[in-house]
Design a protein around this motif. Structure first.
Motif, PDB file in Angstrom:
ATOM      1  N   ASP A 152       0.829  -1.208   0.000  1.00 24.43           N
ATOM      2  CA  ASP A 152       0.000   0.000   0.000  1.00 24.43           C
ATOM      3  C   ASP A 152       0.865   1.261   0.000  1.00 24.43           C
ATOM      4  O   ASP A 152       0.523   2.255  -0.661  1.00 24.43           O
ATOM      5  CB  ASP A 152      -0.928   0.007   1.210  1.00 24.43           C
ATOM      6  N   ASP A 153       1.982   1.229   0.734  1.00 25.67           N
ATOM      7  CA  ASP A 153       2.886   2.388   0.757  1.00 25.67           C
ATOM      8  C   ASP A 153       3.450   2.662  -0.637  1.00 25.67           C
ATOM      9  O   ASP A 153       3.542   3.827  -1.064  1.00 25.67           O
ATOM     10  CB  ASP A 153       4.044   2.148   1.731  1.00 25.67           C
ATOM     11  N   VAL A 154       3.831   1.603  -1.347  1.00 27.29           N
ATOM     12  CA  VAL A 154       4.357   1.755  -2.703  1.00 27.29           C
ATOM     13  C   VAL A 154       3.311   2.380  -3.615  1.00 27.29           C
ATOM     14  O   VAL A 154       3.581   3.350  -4.342  1.00 27.29           O
ATOM     15  CB  VAL A 154       4.825   0.390  -3.272  1.00 27.29           C
ATOM     16  N   THR A 156       0.550   4.036  -2.864  1.00 25.03           N
ATOM     17  CA  THR A 156       0.199   5.394  -2.449  1.00 25.03           C
ATOM     18  C   THR A 156       1.245   6.390  -2.916  1.00 25.03           C
ATOM     19  O   THR A 156       0.911   7.456  -3.475  1.00 25.03           O
ATOM     20  CB  THR A 156       0.048   5.460  -0.919  1.00 25.03           C
ATOM     21  N   GLN A 157       2.525   6.080  -2.713  1.00 23.48           N
ATOM     22  CA  GLN A 157       3.588   6.985  -3.151  1.00 23.48           C
ATOM     23  C   GLN A 157       3.555   7.177  -4.673  1.00 23.48           C
ATOM     24  O   GLN A 157       3.660   8.295  -5.181  1.00 23.48           O
ATOM     25  CB  GLN A 157       4.960   6.450  -2.735  1.00 23.48           C
ATOM     26  N   GLN A 158       3.377   6.077  -5.400  1.00 27.84           N
ATOM     27  CA  GLN A 158       3.343   6.160  -6.854  1.00 27.84           C
ATOM     28  C   GLN A 158       2.220   7.089  -7.326  1.00 27.84           C
ATOM     29  O   GLN A 158       2.422   7.932  -8.202  1.00 27.84           O
ATOM     30  CB  GLN A 158       3.155   4.760  -7.449  1.00 27.84           C
ATOM     31  N   PHE A 159       1.050   6.950  -6.748  1.00 28.65           N
ATOM     32  CA  PHE A 159      -0.079   7.748  -7.206  1.00 28.65           C
ATOM     33  C   PHE A 159      -0.010   9.198  -6.712  1.00 28.65           C
ATOM     34  O   PHE A 159      -0.538  10.095  -7.377  1.00 28.65           O
ATOM     35  CB  PHE A 159      -1.401   7.080  -6.820  1.00 28.65           C
ATOM     36  N   GLN A 160       0.640   9.424  -5.579  1.00 31.32           N
ATOM     37  CA  GLN A 160       0.845  10.812  -5.142  1.00 31.32           C
ATOM     38  C   GLN A 160       1.733  11.559  -6.131  1.00 31.32           C
ATOM     39  O   GLN A 160       1.427  12.690  -6.535  1.00 31.32           O
ATOM     40  CB  GLN A 160       1.464  10.839  -3.743  1.00 31.32           C
ATOM     41  N   VAL A 161       2.823  10.936  -6.527  1.00 26.03           N
ATOM     42  CA  VAL A 161       3.713  11.559  -7.509  1.00 26.03           C
ATOM     43  C   VAL A 161       3.029  11.625  -8.872  1.00 26.03           C
ATOM     44  O   VAL A 161       3.168  12.596  -9.613  1.00 26.03           O
ATOM     45  CB  VAL A 161       5.061  10.810  -7.591  1.00 26.03           C
ATOM     46  N   ALA A 162       2.262  10.583  -9.202  1.00 31.34           N
ATOM     47  CA  ALA A 162       1.549  10.565 -10.478  1.00 31.34           C
ATOM     48  C   ALA A 162       0.630  11.782 -10.612  1.00 31.34           C
ATOM     49  O   ALA A 162       0.506  12.362 -11.698  1.00 31.34           O
ATOM     50  CB  ALA A 162       0.745   9.278 -10.613  1.00 31.34           C
ATOM     51  N   GLU A 186       2.779 -14.461  -6.567  1.00 27.91           N
ATOM     52  CA  GLU A 186       1.370 -14.499  -6.954  1.00 27.91           C
ATOM     53  C   GLU A 186       0.492 -13.808  -5.913  1.00 27.91           C
ATOM     54  O   GLU A 186      -0.437 -13.068  -6.259  1.00 27.91           O
ATOM     55  CB  GLU A 186       0.913 -15.944  -7.168  1.00 27.91           C
ATOM     56  N   GLN A 187       0.782 -14.013  -4.635  1.00 28.59           N
ATOM     57  CA  GLN A 187       0.012 -13.375  -3.571  1.00 28.59           C
ATOM     58  C   GLN A 187       0.203 -11.854  -3.598  1.00 28.59           C
ATOM     59  O   GLN A 187      -0.762 -11.091  -3.415  1.00 28.59           O
ATOM     60  CB  GLN A 187       0.437 -13.940  -2.209  1.00 28.59           C
ATOM     61  N   ILE A 188       1.438 -11.420  -3.822  1.00 28.89           N
ATOM     62  CA  ILE A 188       1.709  -9.984  -3.936  1.00 28.89           C
ATOM     63  C   ILE A 188       0.876  -9.382  -5.064  1.00 28.89           C
ATOM     64  O   ILE A 188       0.241  -8.329  -4.911  1.00 28.89           O
ATOM     65  CB  ILE A 188       3.215  -9.737  -4.217  1.00 28.89           C
ATOM     66  N   GLU A 189       0.861 -10.058  -6.199  1.00 30.54           N
ATOM     67  CA  GLU A 189       0.160  -9.526  -7.370  1.00 30.54           C
ATOM     68  C   GLU A 189      -1.338  -9.426  -7.153  1.00 30.54           C
ATOM     69  O   GLU A 189      -1.971  -8.456  -7.602  1.00 30.54           O
ATOM     70  CB  GLU A 189       0.501 -10.383  -8.590  1.00 30.54           C
ATOM     71  N   GLU A 190      -1.901 -10.383  -6.450  1.00 30.19           N
ATOM     72  CA  GLU A 190      -3.340 -10.330  -6.154  1.00 30.19           C
ATOM     73  C   GLU A 190      -3.665  -9.096  -5.311  1.00 30.19           C
ATOM     74  O   GLU A 190      -4.637  -8.376  -5.586  1.00 30.19           O
ATOM     75  CB  GLU A 190      -3.766 -11.605  -5.410  1.00 30.19           C
ATOM     76  N   SER A 195      -5.031  -2.961  -4.682  1.00 29.88           N
ATOM     77  CA  SER A 195      -4.552  -1.668  -4.200  1.00 29.88           C
ATOM     78  C   SER A 195      -4.514  -0.635  -5.327  1.00 29.88           C
ATOM     79  O   SER A 195      -4.933   0.521  -5.152  1.00 29.88           O
ATOM     80  CB  SER A 195      -3.161  -1.827  -3.576  1.00 29.88           C
ATOM     81  N   ILE A 196      -4.044  -1.048  -6.484  1.00 30.01           N
ATOM     82  CA  ILE A 196      -4.013  -0.143  -7.635  1.00 30.01           C
ATOM     83  C   ILE A 196      -5.428   0.265  -8.029  1.00 30.01           C
ATOM     84  O   ILE A 196      -5.698   1.436  -8.322  1.00 30.01           O
ATOM     85  CB  ILE A 196      -3.282  -0.799  -8.827  1.00 30.01           C
ATOM     86  N   LYS A 197      -6.340  -0.684  -8.035  1.00 30.94           N
ATOM     87  CA  LYS A 197      -7.728  -0.418  -8.441  1.00 30.94           C
ATOM     88  C   LYS A 197      -8.342   0.688  -7.577  1.00 30.94           C
ATOM     89  O   LYS A 197      -9.045   1.585  -8.085  1.00 30.94           O
ATOM     90  CB  LYS A 197      -8.544  -1.698  -8.334  1.00 30.94           C
ATOM     91  N   LYS A 198      -8.094   0.663  -6.276  1.00 26.39           N
ATOM     92  CA  LYS A 198      -8.643   1.686  -5.377  1.00 26.39           C
ATOM     93  C   LYS A 198      -8.153   3.077  -5.775  1.00 26.39           C
ATOM     94  O   LYS A 198      -8.919   4.047  -5.774  1.00 26.39           O
ATOM     95  CB  LYS A 198      -8.246   1.383  -3.930  1.00 26.39           C
ATOM     96  N   HIS A 199      -6.876   3.176  -6.121  1.00 25.69           N
ATOM     97  CA  HIS A 199      -6.326   4.483  -6.488  1.00 25.69           C
ATOM     98  C   HIS A 199      -6.822   4.925  -7.861  1.00 25.69           C
ATOM     99  O   HIS A 199      -7.052   6.125  -8.079  1.00 25.69           O
ATOM    100  CB  HIS A 199      -4.801   4.431  -6.441  1.00 25.69           C
ATOM    101  N   LEU A 200      -6.991   4.008  -8.768  1.00 21.99           N
ATOM    102  CA  LEU A 200      -7.537   4.362 -10.073  1.00 21.99           C
ATOM    103  C   LEU A 200      -8.954   4.912  -9.944  1.00 21.99           C
ATOM    104  O   LEU A 200      -9.327   5.879 -10.609  1.00 21.99           O
ATOM    105  CB  LEU A 200      -7.546   3.133 -10.994  1.00 21.99           C
ATOM    106  N   ASP A 201      -9.732   4.281  -9.082  1.00 27.97           N
ATOM    107  CA  ASP A 201     -11.124   4.708  -8.890  1.00 27.97           C
ATOM    108  C   ASP A 201     -11.218   6.125  -8.333  1.00 27.97           C
ATOM    109  O   ASP A 201     -12.247   6.794  -8.488  1.00 27.97           O
ATOM    110  CB  ASP A 201     -11.852   3.744  -7.957  1.00 27.97           C
ATOM    111  N   ALA A 202     -10.142   6.590  -7.680  1.00 28.06           N
ATOM    112  CA  ALA A 202     -10.143   7.920  -7.068  1.00 28.06           C
ATOM    113  C   ALA A 202      -9.674   9.017  -8.022  1.00 28.06           C
ATOM    114  O   ALA A 202      -9.750  10.202  -7.685  1.00 28.06           O
ATOM    115  CB  ALA A 202      -9.257   7.913  -5.824  1.00 28.06           C
TER     116      ALA A 202
END
Length: 296
Positions: A152-154, A156-162, A186-190, A195-202
């Motif tokens: 989540d930290d990764v 969040t940081q990516q989308f803040q800079v984005a 595989e677990q990380i990717e799931e 996590s990415i989807k939540k930020h895209l929706d915002a």
């Protein structure tokens, strides 16, 4: 925003060439190309040599817009010239959309991830990128093991800079890389997918990003992200896979195209004749294109 570039990236078949090795990775890239560290004595000489390598790639008759839709550049390459033109202008005239790498490397590992280091002077760099006709940017983080806080930290940081990049009139490539050797891949990717989807929706309806992701263990895991209204394109990094393996795994994923670095250049050498160099580059371009062609 350049509408022609927007349409090319969103709709055209092809892949994005990653030519953005920076200070830390340049010696490795040059060594793979056949240029050893004893052939240069300082950073300026090193960057001149890597620019010659990139110039040879970009000007090759095998580096064509019918299969390569974009190219990611290092800042030094953006500010340098090819055949008298700034690199971004040369690429644009060739029909290839230019991007610029903006991150300054990775911080130490914490919570199973490496965040991006701070990016001093980001506003000035984005202004310069805009002036140099860059269409977008790229920035990389690294996920090594399954830790929800770290992931989540990764993101969040990516989308803040984005958001800063979007506000500057550019399209950010968000790159939360998952290490291909992670036991939890595989677990990380799931979890990353969610996590990415939540930020895209915002995101606002007129704000667009691209996603650069490790080819997932589960084929088509990122289909929902690729279909998201705010995602211009999902591209895949080769992550250390050899070309054939990267192409094979990528070909199993619909609507994900390549953005390969090592897999594009691994068979190129400074000692090759132009004919041999162009032939080897063509083999790589053709194979990566075929793996990238949209299947749905």
């Amino acid at each position: 925003m350049n509408q022609e570039h927007f349409d090319t990236i969103k709709n055209k078949d092809g892949f994005i060439a990653a030519l953005d090795q920076s200070g830390g990775s340049t010696p490795k890239a040059l060594n793979a190309y056949g240029v050893s560290e004893d052939q240069y004595s300082n950073d300026n000489e090193m960057f001149d040599l890597v620019h010659k390598m990139r110039t040879r790639i970009i000007t090759s008759p095998s580096f064509t817009p019918d299969k390569i839709i974009g190219a990611i550049l290092f800042e030094h390459t953006m500010n340098n010239r090819i055949e008298g033109q700034y690199t971004g202008d040369y690429l644009s005239d060739k029909g290839i959309v230019p991007f610029i790498k903006i991150d300054q490397g990775l911080a130490d590992e914490e919570y199973g991830v490496q965040l991006m280091k701070p990016i001093p002077g980001l506003n000035n760099l984005l202004k310069q990128a805009k002036e140099q006709n860059m269409f977008g940017t790229k920035m990389r983080s690294n996920i090594l093991s399954y830790n929800e806080k770290g992931i989540d930290d990764v993101v969040t940081q990516q989308f803040q800079v984005a958001q800063e990049i979007i506000d500057a009139g550019l399209v950010p490539i968000v790159e939360p890389e998952v290490n291909i050797h992670s036991e939890d891949k595989e677990q990380i990717e799931e979890y990353l997918n969610q996590s990415i989807k939540k930020h895209l929706d915002a995101l606002a309806t007129d704000d667009y990003v691209m996603l650069k992701l490790t080819i997932p263990t589960k084929a088509n895991l990122y289909q929902e992200l690729a279909d998201h209204s705010q995602v211009l394109r999902v591209v895949a990094l080769s992550g250390g896979y050899e070309t054939d393996e990267a192409n094979e795994i990528l070909s199993q994923n619909d609507n994900v195209i390549a953005s390969f670095s090592r897999a594009l250049t691994q068979d190129l050498s400074v000692n090759q004749s132009d004919a041999d160099f162009d032939a080897k580059l063509k083999e790589a371009v053709d194979s990566i294109y075929e793996a990238s062609v949209v299947k749905n």
